[in-house]
Scaffold this motif. Sequence first.
Motif, PDB file in Angstrom:
ATOM      1  N   GLU A 325      35.512  57.473  95.756  1.00  0.00           N
ATOM      2  CA  GLU A 325      36.867  57.484  95.215  1.00  0.00           C
ATOM      3  C   GLU A 325      37.156  56.175  94.483  1.00  0.00           C
ATOM      4  O   GLU A 325      37.053  55.094  95.055  1.00  0.00           O
ATOM      5  CB  GLU A 325      37.892  57.670  96.344  1.00  0.00           C
ATOM      6  CG  GLU A 325      39.308  57.751  95.830  1.00  0.00           C
ATOM      7  CD  GLU A 325      40.320  57.904  96.955  1.00  0.00           C
ATOM      8  OE1 GLU A 325      41.520  57.974  96.657  1.00  0.00           O
ATOM      9  OE2 GLU A 325      39.877  57.948  98.114  1.00  0.00           O
ATOM     10  N   LEU A 326      37.506  56.252  93.207  1.00  0.00           N
ATOM     11  CA  LEU A 326      37.860  55.090  92.398  1.00  0.00           C
ATOM     12  C   LEU A 326      39.349  55.159  92.068  1.00  0.00           C
ATOM     13  O   LEU A 326      39.863  56.212  91.656  1.00  0.00           O
ATOM     14  CB  LEU A 326      37.029  55.064  91.113  1.00  0.00           C
ATOM     15  CG  LEU A 326      35.519  54.857  91.306  1.00  0.00           C
ATOM     16  CD1 LEU A 326      34.801  55.066  89.984  1.00  0.00           C
ATOM     17  CD2 LEU A 326      35.237  53.472  91.853  1.00  0.00           C
ATOM     18  N   ILE A 327      40.050  54.040  92.221  1.00  0.00           N
ATOM     19  CA  ILE A 327      41.493  54.007  91.985  1.00  0.00           C
ATOM     20  C   ILE A 327      41.751  53.493  90.571  1.00  0.00           C
ATOM     21  O   ILE A 327      41.389  52.359  90.243  1.00  0.00           O
ATOM     22  CB  ILE A 327      42.206  53.095  93.004  1.00  0.00           C
ATOM     23  CG1 ILE A 327      41.793  53.493  94.423  1.00  0.00           C
ATOM     24  CG2 ILE A 327      43.716  53.161  92.809  1.00  0.00           C
ATOM     25  CD1 ILE A 327      42.106  54.923  94.776  1.00  0.00           C
ATOM     26  N   PRO A 328      42.324  54.301  89.701  1.00  0.00           N
ATOM     27  CA  PRO A 328      42.599  53.859  88.317  1.00  0.00           C
ATOM     28  C   PRO A 328      43.482  52.609  88.301  1.00  0.00           C
ATOM     29  O   PRO A 328      44.333  52.412  89.169  1.00  0.00           O
ATOM     30  CB  PRO A 328      43.321  55.057  87.699  1.00  0.00           C
ATOM     31  CG  PRO A 328      42.885  56.232  88.528  1.00  0.00           C
ATOM     32  CD  PRO A 328      42.729  55.707  89.912  1.00  0.00           C
ATOM     33  N   ILE A 329      43.290  51.773  87.274  1.00  0.00           N
ATOM     34  CA  ILE A 329      44.055  50.525  87.163  1.00  0.00           C
ATOM     35  C   ILE A 329      45.545  50.833  87.009  1.00  0.00           C
ATOM     36  O   ILE A 329      46.402  50.093  87.497  1.00  0.00           O
ATOM     37  CB  ILE A 329      43.537  49.689  85.968  1.00  0.00           C
ATOM     38  CG1 ILE A 329      42.112  49.212  86.276  1.00  0.00           C
ATOM     39  CG2 ILE A 329      44.447  48.509  85.669  1.00  0.00           C
ATOM     40  CD1 ILE A 329      41.453  48.455  85.144  1.00  0.00           C
ATOM     41  N   SER A 330      45.859  51.958  86.377  1.00  0.00           N
ATOM     42  CA  SER A 330      47.269  52.311  86.154  1.00  0.00           C
ATOM     43  C   SER A 330      48.004  52.539  87.468  1.00  0.00           C
ATOM     44  O   SER A 330      49.233  52.434  87.516  1.00  0.00           O
ATOM     45  CB  SER A 330      47.372  53.566  85.283  1.00  0.00           C
ATOM     46  OG  SER A 330      46.739  54.672  85.936  1.00  0.00           O
TER      47      SER A 330
END
Length: 527
Positions: A325-330
């Motif tokens: 799971e990668l958390i978007p910078i936005s």
Amino acid sequence: GSDVDIGQGENQGLILTGPNSGGKTIILKLLGLYAFMARDGIPVPSKPNEPARVDFFSPILADIGDLQSVDGDLSTFSGHMLVCREVLNTADKDALVLMDELGSGTDPNQGVAIARALLEALMDRGCRVAITTHYLELKQLASTDDRFAVAGMQFVGGRPTYKLMPGVIGESFALAVAERLKLPASVIQRANELLDTETRKMGELIRDLEDQKLIVDEKEEELKKREYEMLELKADMKKEQQKLEAKQLNARREEAQKFAAKLEVKEKLLEDILEKLKGSGASKKVVADSWSDIRIVKREAISEAENVPGVMSRLKQSQAAEEAELIPISEMKGINKVNVDDTVVVCKKGAFYGREGVVMQVGKKIQVAVGGVPVRLSTKEIAFPPSSGRAHTPTNNNAAGGRKMSKMAQRALDLDSTADSPVEMSTSSSSSRDSGAEMKTKSNTVDCIAKNFEESRRMSIDAFSKAVMQNRSTVYILHGHGTGVLKKKIRSWLQGDRQWVKSFRAADQADGGDAFTRVELKKQKLF
């Protein structure tokens, strides 16, 4: 026990040989007894794993003993001849004929001729026949007529063993039997002198062979006994192993229960740390300190889990699931500003998903160089990578809007570098390459055992390339000791390499010593 075989294949007759008082007549009587038992429906004794077969014989005819009579004007020989006449009149293909000392009581040459003629007549009728004899001509009959088999009674150390030896021609051992029966020594000696040289040497040779065979048989029995003992010992060891495994399983369960209790305490500590990160006013220092505390708690939990079988594997699986799971910078509050030269991870589904890149241009769309390929992405499609890998925990912390973490935060993140987690590109110019020497792990070790030099060189270059892409500075090469040839060639190649190798040396003793070569890599320009 003795095994007797008559009637298998072409074998219709059995010629029993051996010393006097050696048990030949007992074998004859047992054959007759078994035949009567089988015919009357009485079970016959045999070995458990070798069931006996006894056919139905009718009639069962025997000439055992001496029928001489003065009243009947019968000598030993004439008594035998009368029995032989009745046998010939009665016997047919289903008959079993047992005859003791066939052809004895008269001139040996004539007795042998009559005995052989009688045997051939019985064979022609299809009878099953067993006889005992001391005549050499009858002993040799099995070698000229396939319908006959020969067997001998064993005689060892001057005494009979009463064991039947199939396929063996038994010696009569008349002198040895006489000596055992206490005949005067002078008579025995004179009888031995009267024997012709060939007969005497043959008798001595047969005695020696019998003695040697006895030794071999004794050794065989001893080996069988030891083999049985080994099987019993193996069975006992297996039982003990099962008991030990059961104890170990119980111990593991107990340790797992203890670990679960300790893990609850660690989880409480994590909850307290996460409370500090709630809200939007968390500073960079709080973020760094909290990350450091989390890493310490995690390391303590993992250290305790290493002693609990199965826990580490489950932890690694859960870590792998989190890393997906990668958390978007936005979606990152407070730390969502992107600048040129920042390192980011592509979280947009597609060919570049999970790949790292460097920010080349910032605008409405962000231009990122991924593997040398320029790609335009939005902040929803990229994420910041922590130094330990691609795993992200959504953070509600905010900083003063800065795009990069402080050195303190970076140092805290570097504490999370574990043996099985690849070290990715840092989010700061202060990379993990500057944080000290890397310890040897499975992911940064090249196993060249059982490989030749060329294979080892190619594997090492691949490992160097991957290490540079992951911003690693150290690679370990496992070549072992062996004859030392592979180690010498690898180190000679490293000495002359100008592309990858900054320096190399034998690994520290804690990392395997001289069986490994520790290689420091040069910094490479990726884009």
